[in-house]
Scaffold this active site. Structure first.
Site, mmCIF file in Angstrom:
data_model
loop_
_atom_site.group_PDB
_atom_site.id
_atom_site.type_symbol
_atom_site.label_atom_id
_atom_site.label_comp_id
_atom_site.label_asym_id
_atom_site.label_seq_id
_atom_site.Cartn_x
_atom_site.Cartn_y
_atom_site.Cartn_z
ATOM 1 N N CYS A 1 0.784 -1.246 0.000
ATOM 2 C CA CYS A 1 0.000 0.000 0.000
ATOM 3 C C CYS A 1 0.811 1.289 0.000
ATOM 4 O O CYS A 1 0.728 2.083 -0.939
ATOM 5 C CB CYS A 1 -0.903 0.031 1.228
ATOM 6 S SG CYS A 1 -2.020 -1.353 1.345
ATOM 7 N N HIS B 1 -2.633 6.754 4.162
ATOM 8 C CA HIS B 1 -1.520 5.827 4.398
ATOM 9 C C HIS B 1 -0.153 6.381 3.977
ATOM 10 O O HIS B 1 0.729 5.619 3.557
ATOM 11 C CB HIS B 1 -1.768 4.469 3.692
ATOM 12 C CG HIS B 1 -1.126 3.330 4.451
ATOM 13 N ND1 HIS B 1 -1.140 2.019 4.019
ATOM 14 C CD2 HIS B 1 -0.438 3.341 5.613
ATOM 15 C CE1 HIS B 1 -0.488 1.270 4.882
ATOM 16 N NE2 HIS B 1 -0.062 2.046 5.857
#
Ligand SMILES: *[C@@H]1O[C@H](CO)[C@@H](O)[C@H](O)[C@H]1NC(C)=O
Ligand SMILES: *[C@@H]1O[C@H](CO)[C@@H](O)[C@H](O)[C@H]1NC(C)=O
Ligand SMILES: *[C@@H]1O[C@H](CO)[C@@H](O)[C@H](O)[C@H]1NC(C)=O
Ligand SMILES: *[C@@H]1O[C@H](CO)[C@@H](O)[C@H](O)[C@H]1NC(C)=O
Ligand SMILES: *[C@@H]1O[C@H](CO)[C@@H](O)[C@H](O)[C@H]1NC(C)=O
Length: 504
Positions: A70, A126
């Site tokens: 990610c 993130h």
């Protein structure tokens, strides 16, 4: 004033107006942990009618790469830079780590804003939040609604659990509107919540400005959660994880349908460029599948990095719609493609590893990209002995692509060919053999062998040496890795039960 002067003034004015109106809207949709097999057009049984239709009348990117996990993919999307150039070479950013995408580099949102765009983000960030400067709202976005960590509950919007690197247990709410925590959306499934927020962005948008919307779905990352109504298509699926995952994919597909309907209702659809991408390969142990590719999420095999992606727009010439592109593209390419290729903006102040691939996509030209540094990660424990010590240390985890050739070194993660998944009853006993013990160098011709079945490293030592030389040169440009220890002060209990900035 004579008639010619009037005409000239009118002409200049209308050219000005015309060029003002010419900047297309950009909607970038990122799915999370969405596997190669798991879209209708890759022979999946999962229902993705919206995605299939958009891709089918757009351009499918079938030689398109993202990163295996990610944070790396998101960091490269936002910065246009390889991980070796941002210090984020290793792993993800854990919620307790004082880390983030370096503030020294502008984000694609900064540059699009500079080019006159309204910039909005919905969904998963993130990319760090330990200081307020790292929040999306301070990284080029006019508005933000979403969560800052890597995963959480789809209904409670809480992230709870053991948190590496220390593995201490922490629990807190992770949902924000700009800077403010959102405490009243418990029970609102995130695909629907984020879908509605994205629709609100479009409703509120002033059409005189071009729009950049970065829609980063939570779907279809673990935990496996979906409202019952999306399961009705999948009653026949034996495997419970796969059944839930399939429902999650269909929920996301429906949210994207709703978004496109809103763009049409607002009269924005005809000058919108919609790009869809996954962030990395599917997680086999949470319902995903990358069949027939080798490996999965978090590995340097194709199953971790060859990504689902497509572009849809009425602005694509008619003869190019409904085509499939085999040109080599990478997630770092969106930055210059959007800023330069689409927005005709300036790339001043940037140092990019991406290429402007807009002409290549739209006109079917050869890609300006010939190579991809998948990664060099010196923090992953070394594996085996260097085979050509004068070139690049093959015990280091790395992968590099040059045209059709790919080299993998070190420990790339399990090289399993996971079975095709879905109507069949997948079971772990079907796994084929994977990495040989102690081996640390593989060479594949990806065009001939996309499944990475025939390792050519022993047959083609000159090619191996050439690719190792490239890796070594790229490694010389690397900045030090930043992977700080967990900071207990990140604990949400110290911050009103919410994950958020904890340092000044
Ligand atoms: C939560 O509060 C926000 C801001 O007041 C409001 O816009 C939203 O509709 C509320 N959500 C629910 C589910 O009540
Ligand atoms: C899509 O819109 C319909 C109609 O408004 C709504 O019922 C549905 O919940 C929406 N789906 C998602 C995933 O947001
Ligand atoms: C790039 O140029 C624009 C327009 O001249 C300017 O506003 C902006 O500050 C410059 N950005 C950088 C990073 O130099
Ligand atoms: C890669 O570069 C680092 C410095 O950034 C150096 O310490 C290391 O030895 C290099 N590794 C290889 C295999 O060349
Ligand atoms: C599918 O696999 C599971 C787990 O191995 C097993 O319990 C179940 O009976 C299988 N179903 C069928 C129809 O083979």
């Amino acid at each position: 004033m004579d008639i010619f002067k009037v005409l000239i003034i009118f002409g200049v004015f209308s050219i000005f107006k015309f060029s003002e109106a010419k900047k297309p809207n950009i909607i970038f949709i990122l799915a999370d942990d969405y596997g190669w097999q798991d879209i209708g057009y890759h022979s999946s049984d999962i229902r993705t009618p919206t995605l299939d239709k958009l891709a089918g009348s757009g351009i499918r990117l079938e030689n398109y790469y993202v990163q295996p996990i990610c944070t790396p993919t998101r960091s490269q999307l936002m910065s246009g830079r390889y991980q070796i150039h941002t210090g984020l070479q290793h792993g993800i950013i854990w919620p307790t780590q004082p880390n983030g995408l370096p503030l020294s580099d502008p984000t694609v949102a900064d540059k699009l804003k500079e080019a006159g765009y309204s910039t909005h983000m919905v969904g998963k960030w993130h990319l760090g939040f330990y200081k307020e400067e790292y929040l999306p709202i301070n990284r080029g976005f006019d508005s933000y609604y979403g969560y800052l960590t890597g995963s959480e509950d789809y209904y409670t919007h809480k992230r709870c659990g053991g948190t590496p690197p220390s593995n201490d247990f922490y629990c807190g709410l992770d949902l924000r509107n700009n800077k403010e925590p959102v405490r009243n959306e418990t029970g609102h499934y995130s695909a629907e919540l984020f879908g509605e927020k994205a629709i609100q962005v479009i409703k509120d948008h002033n059409k005189n400005n071009p729009l950049f919307l970065y829609m980063a779905f939570q779907s279809v990352h673990a935990p496996l959660q979906v409202p019952e109504r999306y399961l009705k298509y999948y009653k026949h699926v034996q495997d419970k994880d796969r059944r839930t995952y399939a429902g999650m994919v269909t929920a996301m597909d429906e949210a994207i349908f709703n978004l496109t309907e809103q763009l049409k209702a607002k009269g924005m659809w005809d000058d919108t460029i919609l790009v869809f991408s996954t962030d990395n390969g599917g997680q086999f142990h949470a319902g995903g599948s990358n069949w027939p590719l080798r490996g999965m999420k978090a590995t340097l095999w194709e199953g971790g990095m060859r990504g689902i992606g497509f572009v849809h727009s009425k602005l694509i010439p008619e003869n190019r719609r409904g085509t499939v592109s085999k040109e080599l593209y990478h997630v770092t390419d969106w930055f210059p493609t959007f800023v330069k290729g689409v927005a005709k903006g300036s790339l001043n102040g940037t140092k990019l590893d991406g290429h402007n691939i807009w002409d290549s996509i739209v006109h079917g030209r050869v890609s300006p990209r010939h190579e991809i540094l998948h990664n060099i990660d010196i923090l992953t424990p070394k594996s085996g002995k260097p085979i050509f010590p004068n070139y690049f240390d093959t015990s280091i985890r790395a992968a590099y692509r040059y045209r059709d050739w790919k080299i993998i070194t070190g420990n790339p993660g399990a090289g399993i060919w996971y079975p095709k998944r879905f109507a069949t009853n997948t079971s772990s006993t079907l796994f084929e053999k994977h990495n040989e013990q102690g081996k640390n160098c593989w060479l594949f011709n990806i065009r001939d062998d996309p499944e990475e079945r025939v390792d050519l490293s022993l047959k083609r030592p000159e090619m191996v040496k050439f690719l190792l030389t490239r890796l070594s040169l790229l490694n010389e440009t690397a900045v030090p890795v930043r992977y700080p220890a967990a900071d207990p002060k990140a604990n949400p209990e110290l911050h009103g039960g919410v994950w958020g900035p904890w340092r000044k």
